[in-house]
Design a protein around this motif. Sequence first.
Motif, PDB file in Angstrom:
ATOM      1  N   LEU A  32       0.868  -1.122   0.032  1.00 25.18           N
ATOM      2  CA  LEU A  32      -0.078  -0.334   0.037  1.00 25.18           C
ATOM      3  C   LEU A  32       0.663   1.194   0.068  1.00 25.18           C
ATOM      4  N   ALA A  69     -10.647   2.990  -2.322  1.00 26.13           N
ATOM      5  CA  ALA A  69      -9.600   2.208  -1.801  1.00 26.13           C
ATOM      6  C   ALA A  69      -8.251   2.824  -1.425  1.00 26.13           C
ATOM      7  N   ARG A  90      -8.789   5.170   1.885  1.00 24.05           N
ATOM      8  CA  ARG A  90      -8.892   4.591   3.260  1.00 24.05           C
ATOM      9  C   ARG A  90      -7.841   4.630   4.288  1.00 24.05           C
ATOM     10  N   PRO A  91      -6.523   4.226   3.673  1.00 21.71           N
ATOM     11  CA  PRO A  91      -5.496   4.443   4.589  1.00 21.71           C
ATOM     12  C   PRO A  91      -4.966   5.834   4.587  1.00 21.71           C
ATOM     13  N   ALA A 103      -4.051  -2.007  11.675  1.00 25.05           N
ATOM     14  CA  ALA A 103      -5.084  -2.266  10.575  1.00 25.05           C
ATOM     15  C   ALA A 103      -4.407  -1.884   9.315  1.00 25.05           C
ATOM     16  N   VAL A 104      -3.627  -0.906   9.046  1.00 24.32           N
ATOM     17  CA  VAL A 104      -2.958  -0.502   7.798  1.00 24.32           C
ATOM     18  C   VAL A 104      -1.991  -1.717   7.352  1.00 24.32           C
ATOM     19  N   ARG A 111      -3.068  -7.964   3.003  1.00 22.32           N
ATOM     20  CA  ARG A 111      -4.031  -8.394   1.828  1.00 22.32           C
ATOM     21  C   ARG A 111      -3.832  -8.295   0.613  1.00 22.32           C
ATOM     22  N   ALA A 112      -3.568  -6.608   0.319  1.00 22.71           N
ATOM     23  CA  ALA A 112      -3.115  -6.188  -0.972  1.00 22.71           C
ATOM     24  C   ALA A 112      -2.089  -7.003  -1.593  1.00 22.71           C
ATOM     25  N   GLN A 147       2.591   2.354   2.418  1.00 19.24           N
ATOM     26  CA  GLN A 147       2.409   3.152   3.693  1.00 19.24           C
ATOM     27  C   GLN A 147       3.334   2.974   4.801  1.00 19.24           C
ATOM     28  N   ARG A 196      -2.406  -5.032   8.188  1.00 20.81           N
ATOM     29  CA  ARG A 196      -3.295  -6.127   7.533  1.00 20.81           C
ATOM     30  C   ARG A 196      -3.765  -5.694   6.198  1.00 20.81           C
ATOM     31  N   ALA A 197      -4.076  -4.521   5.911  1.00 18.80           N
ATOM     32  CA  ALA A 197      -4.500  -4.367   4.667  1.00 18.80           C
ATOM     33  C   ALA A 197      -3.290  -4.298   3.559  1.00 18.80           C
TER      34      ALA A 197
END
Length: 372
Positions: A277, A357, A360-361, A318-319, A325-326, A279, A321-322
């Motif tokens: 992501l 999408a 969100r982050p 949470a970021v 998944r990505a 991030q 985990r996202a």
Amino acid sequence: MAMRRALVIGGGIGGLAAAIGLHRTGWEVRVLERAPVLDDAGAGISLAANGVRALDALGVGAAVRAAAHPQYTGGTRTPDGRWLSRMDGAALERALGTPVVGIPRAALHRLLREALPAPCLRQGTGTLGDADADLVVAADGLRSGIRAELFPDHPGPVYSGSTVLRAITAEPVCTDHDFALTWGPGAEFGHIGFADGRAEWHAVLRAPAGVRHADPLSVLERRFAHWHRQVGELLAATRPGDVLHHDVHELATPLPAYAVGRVALLGDAAHAMTPNLGQGACQALEDAVVLAAELAGGGPVGAALARYDAVRRPRAGAVARAARRAGRMGHALTHPLAVAARNTALRLAPSGATVRAVLRPAAWTPPPLPPA
């Protein structure tokens, strides 16, 4: 009242940002960086709106924007060059107040260092020489020694199954878009443009940990020989000696706390995540701003760090985990049917879904810091 003293272990993006935030809120800060030269200084970075807003809160956002390149056009492609999804950078800017920006890491490090008084930074050392500091910020990265001391039973970073090769082109290149990702079975190739016309590219491959190549550029030229022309052009504009190669590790087991006593963990030391992501650095910058804001009031350090932990651990977790998944939906897919199903879903998704999408982050508002 005596000025409170903070010791920051690690002079990367997160450590420098934490030092800036603490310094501007009245702390006496010293930054210890073991490496004389950061080993990722030859790479680039994309900063989403939350990262840029964090830099604004620290007072360095304008300088970073001036040195960075806004990313308005791009998206995700297949190896033959067809678009799976487009990213509307202007829509993101309208929603968040700033576009994603791309900047060489070395330039970002320089701007962060320049925001600190020179005596704050000591390179070539990483020891706890100032043990009487009121606060210790552990920004010592993926292999954090301080984290290992605080949580000896934690398994530490684990290999994600992916390795990344990357470089900045030696000369300006004519790219079709400000940024792009290309997903093929078991591989990803992406690039971001810089203000001087050069670009950083990265190649993510599924591979065993520790595999290295005598001539990585030639390996990539063969691996991506049949991908669309932009890939070959970026590789051709790169000097072989400029290619960096790192395995991707993450803290798959979350830490039970980001603070213990007078020690705060920050950035990769607290929540190393996969880069899917973009991030990792943004979350470290968020950490830095929240840490400085919680410590700005002059109250007990322990109580401020407990608040920092309560704010940051759910958000960064949470970021992370996202991001994991990505990655599973991107280059990690290898089966032709899974790749085809993913591609079909992306092509059919409305453009607004792609924007949401990204929002969100990136939709994060920093807490206020006192004026400098």
